[in-house]
Design an enzyme around this catalytic site. Structure first.
Site, PDB file in Angstrom:
ATOM      1  CE  LYS A  55      48.743  41.763  31.830  1.00 42.29           C
ATOM      2  NZ  LYS A  55      47.304  41.495  31.696  1.00 42.29           N
ATOM      3  CD  GLN A  99      45.449  38.620  30.184  1.00 42.97           C
ATOM      4  OE1 GLN A  99      46.261  38.895  31.054  1.00 42.97           O
ATOM      5  NE2 GLN A  99      45.109  39.484  29.239  1.00 42.97           N
ATOM      6  CG  ASP A 122      43.641  43.641  36.084  1.00 44.16           C
ATOM      7  OD1 ASP A 122      44.659  44.281  35.742  1.00 44.16           O
ATOM      8  OD2 ASP A 122      43.384  42.496  35.685  1.00 44.16           O
TER       9      ASP A 122
END
Ligand code: NDP
Length: 287
Positions: A55, A99, A122
């Site tokens: 990422k 994460q 997200d």
């Protein structure tokens, strides 16, 4: 059907990233600050390290800035919360990616809820989910957003279509169903208690599967000419396989995604899309 019915997720993801890269350059050229995506990794889980590394690399490739915070595996929840609050308050940071999963002493959900919804790349905070249900602009989880992009690029008609979404997780199944409803599809949300799963799927024009069960969806689940989207990622002795028995279903399908090379590459591409979208959402706030 020939192999022409395979939806090339890698190619679509590459196109999306090309577009994001161009739009980042235009955004900066127009005098806006370089978008910044902050990543938080707690502990040293090797898979999470690989995901975060990829990422971060892609963020830089897009012309955005990646900043990374790593906390030890025994970090306390207070330490994680403090870091999230600090990044929320930092006006240079546009996106925050926490994460998951974090080590067991950390409440993933509680930490996710702390993220400023404007920086929620997200799309998992309650505010983002509420906006999605209401059909208001906001941050949308990357994988379902990626599936919508694949369906759009494959010219799949959603208006009035019957869609079976198998799986009801917050990460994928639920937001997927919402996006499809907003696109005027008729959605059947299936899960582990669904009485006749093959029958529900066979009625559908589009079958979208995210359950984490290797090759569970066989030819018996799919009507001739249906579009099949396989979100599953399962590591088996035969390598990486999806939730759909690809060899059995592909000859029946109008279009189908492979694993790997289908939905997987779309997730990171849409994360990049979201990081730029977050920077744009924040622009009026900054002014
Ligand atoms: P979860 O484990 O959170 O949810 C799984 C869902 O599948 C649940 O709703 C569960 O039902 C349902 N389910 C499980 N077994 C069955 C069954 N036998 N019949 C019908 N439904 C069933 O998983 P996620 O949604 O997070 O992920 C699903 C899969 O997608 C995984 O393989 C994951 O790796 C993959 N994935 C891939 C991504 C990508 O980037 N390509 C991103 C996200 C996920 P119930 O609610 O009743 O328990």
């Amino acid at each position: 059907m020939t192999a022409d019915n395979i939806i090339d997720g890698k190619a679509i993801a590459a196109d999306v990233k090309e577009r994001v890269k161009r739009e980042v350059a235009e955004w900066i050229d127009a005098g806006n600050p370089q978008p910044v995506l902050a990543t938080i990794l707690v502990g040293d889980d090797p898979a999470s390290q690989v995901y975060v590394g990829s990422k971060r690399r892609t963020t830089e490739e897009m012309g955005m800035r990646s900043i990374h915070h790593e906390l030890p595996a025994d970090a306390t929840q207070e330490e994680v919360a403090e870091l999230i609050e600090q990044l929320n308050d930092d006006s240079d940071v546009n996106g925050i990616l926490f994460q998951l999963p974090a080590p067991p002493q950390i409440d993933d959900e509680a930490m996710t809820e702390l993220i400023d919804p404007l920086k929620d790349v997200d799309g998992l905070t309650p505010v983002s989910i509420g906006h999605l249900v209401e059909g208001k602009p906001g941050m949308v989880p990357c994988t379902p957003l990626g599936v919508m992009e694949m369906l759009r690029r494959t010219s799949v008609e959603l208006e009035g279509a019957n869609v079976a979404v198998v799986g009801r997780s917050l990460l994928f199944g639920k937001p997927m169903a919402q996006l499809l409803i907003h696109a005027n599809a008729t959605v059947t949300q299936c899960h582990s208690r669904t009485r006749d799963l093959p029958g529900e799927c066979r009625r559908a024009d589009i079958v979208i599967v995210a359950i984490g069960r290797p090759k569970m969806v066989t030819a018996d689940y799919v009507k001739e000419g249906a579009v099949v989207i396989d979100v599953g990622i399962n590591r088996t002795e035969d390598g990486l396989v999806g939730d759909v028995d690809f060899d059995a279903v592909q000859p029946l399908a109008k279009a189908i995604t492979p694993v790997p090379g289908g939905v997987g590459p779309m997730t990171i591409a849409m994360l990049m899309h979201n990081a730029l979208a977050a920077a744009k959402l924040q622009a009026p706030v900054r002014a």
